[in-house]
Design an enzyme around this catalytic site. Structure first.
Site, PDB file in Angstrom:
ATOM      1  N   ASP A   1       0.874  -1.180   0.000  1.00  0.00           N
ATOM      2  CA  ASP A   1       0.000   0.000   0.000  1.00  0.00           C
ATOM      3  C   ASP A   1       0.908   1.225   0.000  1.00  0.00           C
ATOM      4  OD1 ASP A   1      -2.333   1.637   0.274  1.00  0.00           O
ATOM      5  OD2 ASP A   1      -1.968   1.793   2.424  1.00  0.00           O
ATOM      6  N   SER A   2       0.305   2.396  -0.158  1.00  0.00           N
ATOM      7  CA  SER A   2       1.077   3.634  -0.102  1.00  0.00           C
ATOM      8  C   SER A   2       1.580   3.913   1.320  1.00  0.00           C
ATOM      9  CB  SER A   2       0.202   4.802  -0.556  1.00  0.00           C
ATOM     10  OG  SER A   2      -0.943   4.867   0.271  1.00  0.00           O
TER      11      SER A   2
ATOM     12  N   CYS B   1      -4.297  -1.665  -1.800  1.00  0.00           N
ATOM     13  CA  CYS B   1      -4.504  -0.233  -2.016  1.00  0.00           C
ATOM     14  C   CYS B   1      -5.560  -0.108  -3.107  1.00  0.00           C
ATOM     15  CB  CYS B   1      -3.187   0.395  -2.467  1.00  0.00           C
ATOM     16  SG  CYS B   1      -3.370   2.110  -2.992  1.00  0.00           S
TER      17      CYS B   1
ATOM     18  N   GLU C   1      -3.025   8.723   8.514  1.00  0.00           N
ATOM     19  CA  GLU C   1      -1.560   8.622   8.643  1.00  0.00           C
ATOM     20  C   GLU C   1      -1.070   9.432   9.858  1.00  0.00           C
ATOM     21  OE1 GLU C   1       0.970   7.111   6.524  1.00  0.00           O
ATOM     22  OE2 GLU C   1      -0.617   5.959   5.545  1.00  0.00           O
TER      23      GLU C   1
ATOM     24  N   CYS D   1     -11.041   2.534   0.407  1.00  0.00           N
ATOM     25  CA  CYS D   1      -9.644   2.903   0.641  1.00  0.00           C
ATOM     26  C   CYS D   1      -9.230   2.112   1.867  1.00  0.00           C
ATOM     27  CB  CYS D   1      -9.523   4.404   0.899  1.00  0.00           C
ATOM     28  SG  CYS D   1      -7.866   4.906   1.415  1.00  0.00           S
TER      29      CYS D   1
ATOM     30  N   HIS E   1      -7.215   2.658   4.071  1.00  0.00           N
ATOM     31  CA  HIS E   1      -7.010   3.459   5.280  1.00  0.00           C
ATOM     32  C   HIS E   1      -8.315   3.627   6.082  1.00  0.00           C
ATOM     33  CE1 HIS E   1      -3.211   4.645   3.399  1.00  0.00           C
ATOM     34  NE2 HIS E   1      -2.880   5.314   4.491  1.00  0.00           N
TER      35      HIS E   1
HETATM   36  N1  DGL Z   1      -4.860   3.144   1.130  1.00  0.00           N
HETATM   37  C1  DGL Z   1      -4.843   3.438  -0.265  1.00  0.00           C
HETATM   38  C2  DGL Z   1      -6.148   3.168  -0.931  1.00  0.00           C
HETATM   39  O1  DGL Z   1      -6.738   2.169  -0.582  1.00  0.00           O
HETATM   40  C3  DGL Z   1      -4.125   4.674  -0.691  1.00  0.00           C
HETATM   41  C4  DGL Z   1      -4.504   5.960  -0.102  1.00  0.00           C
HETATM   42  C5  DGL Z   1      -3.588   7.044  -0.597  1.00  0.00           C
HETATM   43  O2  DGL Z   1      -2.385   6.831  -0.563  1.00  0.00           O
HETATM   44  O3  DGL Z   1      -4.088   8.081  -1.036  1.00  0.00           O
HETATM   45  O4  DGL Z   1      -6.590   3.861  -1.805  1.00  0.00           O
END
Ligand code: DGL
Length: 280
Positions: free
Chosen positions: A26-27, A89, A168, A200, A202
């Site tokens: 993931d990012s 991600c 984050e 997402c 996150h």
């Molecule tokens: N967690 C990621 C997603 O599912 C990336 C969020 C991001 O880096 O903007 O989209």
């Protein structure tokens, strides 16, 4: 499409390909929600997580940039030796899955389809909300995936770009996060959605806030669990499950391992060792 697993470029493990870890990336820390679900479901599996903390957030970047970062990480993990890659991600899954698949020799699993399947099954009224990054929402990847499964679904998608930096930052239950959520989610309340795709990885960390804002009856669809189920099914199909022992978990980031370590500890409830890998 069936893909053959080619042995890794370096050091094939003594026990064969099933000893290789599953790669998850993931990012940033969001993909740990998927990593955690995979680890719980398949405690024997070795796992390696990559957080591209040098480039987070992906969601405000162009598909070209997300494709470039993601395929570089995919190639790196493939070279280290993995038996499958989970793109934990939504942004990378939505805009770069074909490019990632072309970059590696192992099977690749994205998170969009598992989430879409879960939402299509969970919604009673057919009114489904999707929240995600700007890149994910504008790709319409979820809309297309849900419509294939439930053609009559009414779908409302909202980009929530401030959620990733708030997660984050560790502000998972913060009043500022709740105020931001009230503002973003107002159109979904008006649309009367009965299920909400957390598009997402996150966002599962904001479940408490999202419940308070949207009310207790809404079904929150978190693709982590479904992705773990699909990963397990894939390994079984390919005869690649690890059958004994306890899995070893490794964590790699492209920047700031200490910060990642702090948040990861909070998220998965244990102290982890994090190493840094920089792409030059
Ligand atoms: N967690 C990621 C997603 O599912 C990336 C969020 C991001 O880096 O903007 O989209």
């Amino acid at each position: 499409m069936k893909r053959r697993l080619t042995p890794p470029a370096t050091r094939p493990p003594a026990g064969g390909a099933s000893e290789l870890p599953i790669g998850v990336f993931d990012s940033g820390i969001g993909g740990l929600t998927v990593f955690d679900a995979i680890g719980r479901r398949m405690p024997r599996e070795n796992l390696v997580y990559f957080g591209d903390t040098a480039h987070v957030p992906y969601g405000t970047k162009s598909p070209e940039a997300v494709g470039r970062y993601s395929s570089e990480i995919a190639r790196y993990l493939d070279r280290r030796g993995i038996k499958a890659l989970v793109v934990a991600c939504n942004t990378a899954s939505a805009v770069a899955l074909p490019r990632i698949r072309r970059s590696v020799r192992v099977p690749v699993i994205g998170v969009i389809l598992p989430g879409a399947k879960a939402a299509a099954a969970a919604s009673g009224s057919g009114s489904i909300g999707i929240i995600g990054t700007e890149a994910t929402i504008s790709s319409r990847a979820y809309v297309k995936a849900v419509r294939r499964l439930r053609p009559a679904a009414r779908i409302t998608g909202i980009a929530c770009p401030l959620f990733v930096p708030l997660v984050e930052e560790g502000w998972w239950e913060h009043p500022v996060t709740e105020a931001v959520a009230r503002r973003y989610l107002a159109p979904l309340k008006r649309a009367g959605v009965d299920s909400l795709i957390l598009g997402c990885t996150h966002y599962p960390l904001l479940k408490g806030v999202l419940r308070r804002v949207m009310g207790p009856r809404l079904a929150l669809i978190d693709s982590a669990e479904r992705t773990a189920v699909e990963t397990e099914a894939l390994l079984r199909r390919l005869g690649l499950e690890r059958r004994s022992g306890k899995g070893v978990h490794r964590f790699i980031v492209s920047d700031g391992p200490e910060r990642f370590q702090r948040l990861a500890r909070r998220l998965i409830g244990r102290r982890v060792k994090v190493v840094e890998h920089r792409f030059e």
